[in-house]
Motif scaffolding. Sequence first.
Motif, PDB file in Angstrom:
ATOM      1  N   PHE A 430     -10.629  40.387  11.624  1.00 29.41           N
ATOM      2  CA  PHE A 430     -11.582  40.858  10.614  1.00 29.41           C
ATOM      3  C   PHE A 430     -12.002  39.713   9.694  1.00 29.41           C
ATOM      4  CE2 PHE A 430     -12.270  42.489   6.300  1.00 29.41           C
ATOM      5  CZ  PHE A 430     -13.396  43.271   6.537  1.00 29.41           C
ATOM      6  N   TYR A 431     -11.014  38.856   9.337  1.00 30.17           N
ATOM      7  CA  TYR A 431     -11.317  37.722   8.462  1.00 30.17           C
ATOM      8  C   TYR A 431     -12.310  36.777   9.135  1.00 30.17           C
ATOM      9  CZ  TYR A 431     -10.673  33.356   5.914  1.00 30.17           C
ATOM     10  OH  TYR A 431     -10.882  32.206   5.215  1.00 30.17           O
ATOM     11  N   ARG A 432     -12.076  36.552  10.434  1.00 29.79           N
ATOM     12  CA  ARG A 432     -12.984  35.679  11.163  1.00 29.79           C
ATOM     13  C   ARG A 432     -14.388  36.265  11.192  1.00 29.79           C
ATOM     14  NH1 ARG A 432     -14.476  30.710  12.077  1.00 29.79           N
ATOM     15  NH2 ARG A 432     -15.464  30.431  14.130  1.00 29.79           N
ATOM     16  N   TYR A 433     -14.448  37.584  11.403  1.00 30.66           N
ATOM     17  CA  TYR A 433     -15.746  38.258  11.421  1.00 30.66           C
ATOM     18  C   TYR A 433     -16.415  38.154  10.042  1.00 30.66           C
ATOM     19  CZ  TYR A 433     -19.074  42.129  11.346  1.00 30.66           C
ATOM     20  OH  TYR A 433     -20.199  42.884  11.185  1.00 30.66           O
ATOM     21  N   GLU A 435     -15.822  35.881   7.791  1.00 33.53           N
ATOM     22  CA  GLU A 435     -16.183  34.489   7.517  1.00 33.53           C
ATOM     23  C   GLU A 435     -17.522  34.138   8.144  1.00 33.53           C
ATOM     24  OE1 GLU A 435     -13.630  31.555   9.269  1.00 33.53           O
ATOM     25  OE2 GLU A 435     -13.797  30.270   7.497  1.00 33.53           O
ATOM     26  N   ILE A 436     -17.734  34.627   9.365  1.00 33.06           N
ATOM     27  CA  ILE A 436     -19.022  34.374  10.024  1.00 33.06           C
ATOM     28  C   ILE A 436     -20.144  35.029   9.236  1.00 33.06           C
ATOM     29  CG2 ILE A 436     -20.343  34.842  12.114  1.00 33.06           C
ATOM     30  CD1 ILE A 436     -17.721  34.612  13.688  1.00 33.06           C
ATOM     31  N   ASN A 437     -19.891  36.281   8.814  1.00 29.56           N
ATOM     32  CA  ASN A 437     -20.908  36.974   8.015  1.00 29.56           C
ATOM     33  C   ASN A 437     -21.180  36.258   6.708  1.00 29.56           C
ATOM     34  OD1 ASN A 437     -21.648  38.959   9.728  1.00 29.56           O
ATOM     35  ND2 ASN A 437     -20.461  40.598   8.774  1.00 29.56           N
ATOM     36  N   ASN A 438     -20.069  35.762   6.056  1.00 34.90           N
ATOM     37  CA  ASN A 438     -20.243  35.037   4.786  1.00 34.90           C
ATOM     38  C   ASN A 438     -21.081  33.787   4.978  1.00 34.90           C
ATOM     39  OD1 ASN A 438     -18.786  36.911   3.372  1.00 34.90           O
ATOM     40  ND2 ASN A 438     -16.862  35.775   3.447  1.00 34.90           N
ATOM     41  N   ARG A 440     -23.368  33.392   7.216  1.00 34.47           N
ATOM     42  CA  ARG A 440     -24.750  33.831   7.376  1.00 34.47           C
ATOM     43  C   ARG A 440     -25.372  34.192   6.028  1.00 34.47           C
ATOM     44  NH1 ARG A 440     -23.850  37.871  12.594  1.00 34.47           N
ATOM     45  NH2 ARG A 440     -23.442  36.222  14.142  1.00 34.47           N
ATOM     46  N   VAL A 441     -24.573  34.937   5.222  1.00 32.06           N
ATOM     47  CA  VAL A 441     -25.078  35.313   3.897  1.00 32.06           C
ATOM     48  C   VAL A 441     -25.323  34.082   3.038  1.00 32.06           C
ATOM     49  CG1 VAL A 441     -24.482  36.510   1.757  1.00 32.06           C
ATOM     50  CG2 VAL A 441     -24.016  37.593   3.953  1.00 32.06           C
ATOM     51  N   ALA A 442     -24.366  33.093   3.109  1.00 28.88           N
ATOM     52  CA  ALA A 442     -24.528  31.865   2.322  1.00 28.88           C
ATOM     53  C   ALA A 442     -25.775  31.105   2.749  1.00 28.88           C
ATOM     54  CB  ALA A 442     -23.289  30.983   2.472  1.00 28.88           C
ATOM     55  N   ALA A 443     -26.012  31.090   4.092  1.00 35.87           N
ATOM     56  CA  ALA A 443     -27.208  30.392   4.570  1.00 35.87           C
ATOM     57  C   ALA A 443     -28.474  31.081   4.061  1.00 35.87           C
ATOM     58  CB  ALA A 443     -27.195  30.338   6.091  1.00 35.87           C
TER      59      ALA A 443
END
Length: 926
Positions: A430-433, A435-438, A440-443
């Motif tokens: 879940f953390y990895r998922y 982190e990927i979302n974060n 994307r959001v940061a970008a």
Amino acid sequence: MRYAIAIIALFWGVLGHSALAHAQEQSVTVTEFFQSDATVKDRLRQPRSDIQIQAMDARRALDEMVHVGDIAALQAIKGNFDPEFREAFPGLVALTDLVETAYDDDTLDRQALQNALRDFDHQGDWYAGVYANIALSVLHLRQMELLLAGQYTQSALDMIPEDVSPLVSDAQLIIAEQMIMLYGISANPERMLEASKTTRRLHAELGSQFDRHELMTNFLLAFNRKRDHQGALKIADLIQQEDSATDTHSELAQVYTADLYNEIGEFEAALDIAMKAEAAKDPFIRRRATGEQMIALSGLGNREDAIRKMRTLDFWANQAPTEKAYHSEAGLHALSLLAASEGDAARAVALMNQRLDLMIGQLRAANANDTSSLLSHLENSRERQQEREAALQREAELQAVQLAQQERLNRLLVVILALIFSAFVTAMLFYRYREINNKRVAALREKALSAEKMKTEFLGVVNHELRTPLNGVIGISDALIHHSPDPQTRAQAETILECGEKLQDLVESMIDMSTIEGGKLTLLPEPVALDAIIEAEAARWEKPSAEKGLIYTRFIAEDLSRAVEVDVARLRQCLKILLSNATRFTHEGRIHLHVTGRETEANSLAITAIVADTGQGMSETVQDRLFTPFLQADSTMTRKYGGAGLSLAIARKLARMMGGDLNVVSTHGRGSEFTLTVDLPLASEDQAETPRLSEPSDIASPKSDQARATQEFGADATAETVFTDATPPVSEPTDETILDLMHPFIEDDEEYNQDPEPILTRDADENEFVDLLDHVPELFAPEPTNSPAQDPNDLSGVRILVVEDIASNQDVIRLMLEREGCVCIPALSAEEGLNYLMTRSADIVLMDIRMPGMDGVEATQHIRKLSSSAAHLPIIVLTAEASADMNAEAMMAGADLFLTKPVIGRDLIEAIRFVRSDALRSAQSA
């Protein structure tokens, strides 16, 4: 038997010669120690706090009590214990109470004190614990129990922390002094000398007095007990050469010296010195002095005087010695010498042997007591060790039980860990998922921020680039209105000026909306009288209303004279938007401004401003989207009246930022009623300032906040202020709305249904403007020889250095200043302006910011650093970059005022008069 005695005598003679050689070496070393430093030299030492000094004073008072039984010093220091001292040294306070309890009938019960000190709890106060052990060592030393005395001294030494402080040095000092006593009674001058060196060093660190006489007396005792008569004689000579710090030490040294002379057979010298000590205050010293006189008289064969002294000491009764004399080392010594003086050598030897046996017995008894005490301590230690072993056994059994329980828990933990591991794997996925979302959001956020930054930069560029040509348009138009003799040219210039002002309003509105939407707009409140602000803004719309044939009335409640904290520029901007719209969209009838206030429980003033007009009104559909940015009532409104539909949206957002709102009530065909509410904190009356109504709105004065330029100036820059008292006051309405009250008046008045007469115009001669500009260079004449007038309103002959890289802006500024008689000196770069000020003079500097090469901020800094009078010239910054950051940067560089482009002549002239009046006042003060 005689041969045995001879052999023993020879053996002791050889040993005595070797011991004598070593003793002489020691005595020389001790003598050199005292001769090397006659007094203690003060040197750099640790600073002591008041509470540390008080603790050391209490310790010295305890010393007087334990050693000589003096309670006066202890009682004096005890009365000064304050709560802070009691909290810092609880053990020391308890120790003073314990020692005082052992004092009874003016006598210190040392045995009772010794018993109490064994059970003393220092309560975590190590300093008190150290002295308690030293006191026990002193009491055991008085009983000749050297081993126990040494043991308690070692215990005291172990309690000293590894620290550097005055208390640590003082604790080391009392231990070193006790070691000197121990080594002295143990007849060990060599170790005693080492301790003496430590004592002298510690006295120097503490800044206390090093008592040489007392130390010499201790060395004299040590050499006497060691039977080193040569060393003792040297110490005695040193003592006689010095003055004692106290009588007690001097008298004790005399007793020890008399004992030395009696031991070596110098009875006359011994008698002389002992008689000097007979007047001592200490009873112990007096008794010792009498004993030494008794021995000296016996050695001199003066039987009668010797027996008289023996009677004083209870050693003689009737015609024979008492039993007490045969149990005293001094009594046996005197009886032996009397027998020798009477020729009875056998009795003299027997008495001397008995004396020797007594001394050996006393030593054995002391050692026996020490041994018994040590065995008792060892027995207690063994019992405590057994108790510790039993406790360890119980602890081991308990640990075994706990181990069994732990094994059961471990099996359960294995199951739990398996579940936790599964949960951990799930969490990691879940953390990895996430982190990927974060990422994307940061970008996306970075992209949005970049877009916002680009928008802000774009608006800044647009703002600057639009203001720069607007400055020329509005400035030239204003100059033509005031300079052109042709009415048609002036009328056309007024049209140009009106268009320029509309374009400027649009730029200001776009910048304001962008700032508000970006959350970067902040209010800058200041204490002012509210009625003056409202009256100033309301009065400006009398002339525009009259020109359209409208009736313009206003009512401002008296309670609005209260002082409030308000952003003046933003409040006036809201009123200006409402009054401007009412004037623009009302073609006949009436406009009314109605402002009231109500004090709230939150110590603020709730303001309600109603602007009502008899214009065309609006439908409900139009009202729903009226406050949406970039939208107007309908497309025909845009074509007919222009504008971007931003003003009402800006006004509502500003009202909400000031704790209020903006709403509208309108009926199609019957006009509109806009209600502006704000909630303003009350200010003290002495802080309130009535705003300078004649001051140009685009001037950022140093007395205001440096960020005022962006938020206060621009929207009102081109509006003309009109003051009149011709309009009659209007009473406050009751139940009916203002809009309903206005229509009966309009319906009965036919005058306001007539169209106004058209304004006569003619075509302008295209050469008039060119001819006007041809005469502009005459303004740029050399410096006049006469000085400018001292009246700040009279600008004739005032030399103004115009630093501006755009030639058209130079022309605009010269046209504005020409009619006031100013002399303009052009400088097309910052470097050119600085070179001019280094060689010639000016009265005021107009400084542009954005220029090629050196910009205006840097040039202002250079001017303020000049060594000439030019460093104090008034500097007005004139720039198209109307941002708070640029305003602050210019003010920090040393600018006096901050003006934003475009600027009209009236505002520029007013700004010049403002800084000139300040300069003249400063010159008069100097």
